[in-house]
Design a protein around this motif. Structure first.
Motif, mmCIF file in Angstrom:
data_model
loop_
_atom_site.group_PDB
_atom_site.id
_atom_site.type_symbol
_atom_site.label_atom_id
_atom_site.label_comp_id
_atom_site.label_asym_id
_atom_site.label_seq_id
_atom_site.Cartn_x
_atom_site.Cartn_y
_atom_site.Cartn_z
ATOM 1 N N PRO A 1 -8.801 -1.322 -2.199
ATOM 2 C CA PRO A 1 -8.245 -2.652 -2.454
ATOM 3 C C PRO A 1 -6.832 -2.590 -3.027
ATOM 4 O O PRO A 1 -6.552 -1.819 -3.938
ATOM 5 N N GLU A 2 -5.950 -3.388 -2.441
ATOM 6 C CA GLU A 2 -4.575 -3.550 -2.921
ATOM 7 C C GLU A 2 -3.773 -2.251 -2.860
ATOM 8 O O GLU A 2 -2.833 -2.059 -3.637
ATOM 9 N N ASN B 1 0.812 4.322 -4.649
ATOM 10 C CA ASN B 1 0.589 3.039 -5.286
ATOM 11 C C ASN B 1 -0.306 3.271 -6.496
ATOM 12 O O ASN B 1 -1.338 3.936 -6.402
ATOM 13 N N ASN C 1 -2.406 1.555 -7.918
ATOM 14 C CA ASN C 1 -3.785 1.081 -7.809
ATOM 15 C C ASN C 1 -4.729 2.165 -7.289
ATOM 16 O O ASN C 1 -5.947 2.034 -7.388
#
Length: 268
Positions: A51-52, A115, A117
């Motif tokens: 996710p993300e 990233n 995340n």
């Protein structure tokens, strides 16, 4: 708090944000606590998005790759389940459910994700490996970590990756080179079962492993040349050995091979 600890705590005791992080981690990193002195890592067989987290671009990253090692997750599941029945215990398992194009745990942090995340999943994967290595060392004094991969260069062969013997330093000191390539070694048993291994098990000890498959970040980090005292070996299975109709047979042969190794070198 380290991820290995978070994942072992009752979720209801955690703050809401950490509960969500743990839920995502549990869905995307499979972790099994073991009882045997055997640890299995499978970082590149996952299929799920994170996710993300967008796909990695790999700008200025050495040895960048994001291709999935197809069916290494299925091979790992079949192999470990069979081995557990043979040995009557649990294997320590850390396996990625996420796709490699978002995160590659077989790299140092600076080359693994782009990233932030993705960082919690990277930490979860490696915290679990650290916990497994420490627990095996504490309980058994020695152990074996197998890092399961796939390659398409040698489609019907298995490539050994030990950093040319570096990551199995203690195994060699305790039992000699035959524990790496001999009759009761993992790859010696695979050869006896009819599988082709590179380098061949009857090759001289100084024979170099295939450069692109001689052991990545996992074996470099957790091998017995370091502080964990766990011998680590990367196994690169060729495409034909991982095909839908082939991987169950490969998994069964690998279970037999690791069971023989366990009984010869790890059984207490």
């Amino acid at each position: 708090m380290r991820w290995a600890v978070l994942l072992l705590l009752p979720v209801g005791l955690l703050p809401a944000e950490q509960r969500n992080q743990v839920k995502v981690a549990e869905e995307l990193v499979f972790i099994q606590k073991g009882t045997l002195p055997i640890i299995v890592s499978a970082p590149h067989g996952g299929k799920k998005p994170i996710p993300e987290v967008p796909e990695r671009l790999g700008l200025n990253v050495k040895q960048f790759a994001k291709v999935r090692d197809t069916n290494t997750d299925l091979l790992t599941e079949k192999f470990t389940a069979t081995l557990e029945k043979q040995l009557g215990g649990k294997v320590w398992i850390v396996m990625a459910r996420f796709d490699r194009k978002y995160l590659d745990p077989n790299r140092p942090p600076e080359g693994a994700y782009e990233n932030d995340n993705a960082k919690p999943l990277y930490d979860a994967y490696h915290d679990a490996l650290v916990a497994a290595c420490q627990a095996v060392k504490r309980k058994h004094g020695a152990g074996l970590l197998l890092d399961i991969h796939g390659q398409g260069v040698f489609e019907s062969q298995i490539c050994r990756g030990t950093q040319n013997g570096k990551s199995v330093k203690l195994l060699k000191e305790r039992h000699g080179w035959q524990a790496v390539v001999g009759r009761n070694s993992v790859l010696g048993q695979m050869e006896r079962a009819g599988y082709k291994v590179l380098p061949k098990c009857d090759a001289a000890e100084e024979t170099k492993e295939e450069v692109q498959f001689n052991g990545g970040y996992m074996v470099q980090t957790y091998g017995s040349h370091g502080s964990y005292a766990i011998d680590a070996m990367q196994l690169e299975f060729g495409t034909h050995l991982r095909e839908k109709d082939a991987y169950p047979k490969t998994a069964a042969a690998l279970a037999d091979a690791v069971a023989a190794f366990h009984d010869a070198y790890l059984k207490q």
